[in-house]
Design an enzyme around this catalytic site. Structure first.
Site, PDB file in Angstrom:
ATOM      1  N   GLY A  46      -3.332  -7.226   1.357  1.00  0.00           N
ATOM      2  CA  GLY A  46      -3.702  -8.520   1.411  1.00  0.00           C
ATOM      3  C   GLY A  46      -4.428  -9.325   0.636  1.00  0.00           C
ATOM      4  N   GLN A  51      -9.656 -15.279  -3.473  1.00  0.00           N
ATOM      5  CA  GLN A  51      -9.949 -14.315  -4.414  1.00  0.00           C
ATOM      6  C   GLN A  51      -9.444 -14.688  -5.656  1.00  0.00           C
ATOM      7  OE1 GLN A  51      -8.311 -11.569  -1.311  1.00  0.00           O
ATOM      8  NE2 GLN A  51      -9.621  -9.873  -2.652  1.00  0.00           N
ATOM      9  N   CYS A  91     -10.981  -3.686  -0.690  1.00  0.00           N
ATOM     10  CA  CYS A  91     -10.864  -5.209  -1.150  1.00  0.00           C
ATOM     11  C   CYS A  91     -10.402  -5.125  -2.611  1.00  0.00           C
ATOM     12  CB  CYS A  91     -11.974  -5.942  -0.773  1.00  0.00           C
ATOM     13  SG  CYS A  91     -11.939  -7.615  -1.146  1.00  0.00           S
ATOM     14  N   LEU A  92      -9.477  -5.986  -2.807  1.00  0.00           N
ATOM     15  CA  LEU A  92      -9.030  -5.982  -4.332  1.00  0.00           C
ATOM     16  C   LEU A  92     -10.362  -6.763  -5.062  1.00  0.00           C
ATOM     17  CD1 LEU A  92      -5.519  -7.282  -4.020  1.00  0.00           C
ATOM     18  CD2 LEU A  92      -6.476  -5.060  -5.216  1.00  0.00           C
ATOM     19  N   HIS A 133      -9.811  -9.485   8.012  1.00  0.00           N
ATOM     20  CA  HIS A 133     -10.447  -9.344   6.528  1.00  0.00           C
ATOM     21  C   HIS A 133     -10.421 -10.556   5.758  1.00  0.00           C
ATOM     22  CE1 HIS A 133     -11.491  -6.680   2.972  1.00  0.00           C
ATOM     23  NE2 HIS A 133     -10.719  -8.053   2.310  1.00  0.00           N
ATOM     24  N   GLU A 134      -8.886 -11.040   5.845  1.00  0.00           N
ATOM     25  CA  GLU A 134      -8.652 -12.303   4.879  1.00  0.00           C
ATOM     26  C   GLU A 134      -9.032 -13.476   5.113  1.00  0.00           C
ATOM     27  OE1 GLU A 134      -7.392 -11.106   2.167  1.00  0.00           O
ATOM     28  OE2 GLU A 134      -6.938  -9.037   2.677  1.00  0.00           O
ATOM     29  N   HIS A 137     -12.550 -14.134   4.048  1.00  0.00           N
ATOM     30  CA  HIS A 137     -12.363 -14.558   2.515  1.00  0.00           C
ATOM     31  C   HIS A 137     -12.605 -16.026   2.441  1.00  0.00           C
ATOM     32  CE1 HIS A 137     -12.341 -10.893   0.057  1.00  0.00           C
ATOM     33  NE2 HIS A 137     -11.319 -10.119   0.580  1.00  0.00           N
TER      34      HIS A 137
HETATM   35  C1  QAP Z   1      -7.637  -5.678   2.794  1.00  0.00           C
HETATM   36  O1  QAP Z   1      -7.287  -4.923   0.691  1.00  0.00           O
HETATM   37  C2  QAP Z   1      -7.812  -4.731   3.737  1.00  0.00           C
HETATM   38  O2  QAP Z   1     -10.448  -0.717  -4.101  1.00  0.00           O
HETATM   39  C3  QAP Z   1      -6.860  -5.699   1.783  1.00  0.00           C
HETATM   40  O3  QAP Z   1      -9.116  -0.079  -6.290  1.00  0.00           O
HETATM   41  C4  QAP Z   1      -7.962  -3.456   3.224  1.00  0.00           C
HETATM   42  O4  QAP Z   1      -5.341  -4.669  -0.315  1.00  0.00           O
HETATM   43  C5  QAP Z   1      -7.929  -4.946   4.873  1.00  0.00           C
HETATM   44  C6  QAP Z   1      -7.015  -2.256  -3.378  1.00  0.00           C
HETATM   45  C7  QAP Z   1      -7.990  -2.148   4.047  1.00  0.00           C
HETATM   46  C8  QAP Z   1      -7.890  -3.608   6.032  1.00  0.00           C
HETATM   47  C9  QAP Z   1      -7.982  -2.502   5.474  1.00  0.00           C
HETATM   48  C10 QAP Z   1      -8.428  -1.801  -3.331  1.00  0.00           C
HETATM   49  C11 QAP Z   1      -6.567  -1.678  -4.484  1.00  0.00           C
HETATM   50  C12 QAP Z   1      -6.540  -2.988  -2.449  1.00  0.00           C
HETATM   51  C13 QAP Z   1      -9.211  -1.138  -4.518  1.00  0.00           C
HETATM   52  C14 QAP Z   1      -6.591  -4.280  -0.329  1.00  0.00           C
HETATM   53  C15 QAP Z   1      -8.567  -0.729  -5.479  1.00  0.00           C
HETATM   54  C16 QAP Z   1      -7.306  -1.194  -5.474  1.00  0.00           C
HETATM   55  C17 QAP Z   1      -7.067  -3.667  -1.235  1.00  0.00           C
HETATM   56 CO    CO Z   2     -10.586  -8.555   0.274  1.00  0.00          CO
END
Ligand code: QAP
Ligand code: CO
Length: 168
Positions: A46, A51, A91-92, A133-134, A137
């Site tokens: 997401g 972001q 989270c990215l 979550h999004e 943001h």
């Molecule tokens: C949000 O997050 C989310 O730390 C999206 O080193 C995540 O795509 C919602 C990511 C989990 C619900 C559950 C994170 C990639 C990606 C990192 C992501 C990383 C590389 C996170």
């Molecule tokens: Co995020």
């Protein structure tokens, strides 16, 4: 198509409350495509426009195994339907950190799609959690805000240190 730069916590720009998209035009569709490409490249499930420093109400989500079910949601809103579950989120904008957060496991979503059409649907499980979550943001909110002050400070310090090192 283009890969966009992702803002990282504790960048204050991540606290901006995003404005509604007034018109779903080619510029918005191009931005959504670039956000999907950026998300897939990460890889992530997401990404919110906030972001990438665009403060408009646009999110992209794809929680499918093969990363081939992109969802573009414009001006998204939701009502909570399900029960609260704990899920380990990342989270990215907070790379390398994963912590448990409480969210509803079932929501009713209303949004515009990339053609500007009104859509509504029910989302469950990871799809529901990711949409919540999004949308956070878009309201300037991050998953670290749900953690204890101690955990949040620890994450902030580590990322600030990494950012300093990267700038040397
Ligand atoms: C949000 O997050 C989310 O730390 C999206 O080193 C995540 O795509 C919602 C990511 C989990 C619900 C559950 C994170 C990639 C990606 C990192 C992501 C990383 C590389 C996170
Ligand atoms: Co995020």
């Amino acid at each position: 198509m283009a890969i966009l730069d992702i803002l990282e916590y504790p960048d204050p720009r991540l606290r901006t409350v995003a404005k509604p998209v007034e018109k779903v035009d080619d510029e918005i569709r191009k931005l959504a495509e670039d956000m999907l490409e950026t998300m897939y490249e990460a890889p992530g499930i997401g990404l919110a426009a906030s972001q990438i420093d665009r403060h408009i109400r646009l999110i992209v989500v794809d929680v499918s195994e093969d990363q081939n079910e992109p969802h573009v949601l414009i001006n998204p809103e939701y009502d909570v339907l399900g029960e609260v579950v704990e899920y380990q989120e990342g989270c990215l904008s907070v790379p390398g950190f994963y912590e448990k957060v409480d969210r509803s496991d079932r929501i009713h979503v209303r949004a515009l799609n990339k053609d500007g059409e009104a859509i509504e649907f029910e989302a469950t499980d990871l799809f529901a959690i990711c949409i919540q979550h999004e949308i956070d943001h878009l309201d300037g909110k991050l998953f670290v805000d749900y953690l204890s002050g101690l955990k949040r400070t620890r994450i902030k310090k580590k990322l600030e240190k990494q950012h300093k090192m990267a700038a040397r």
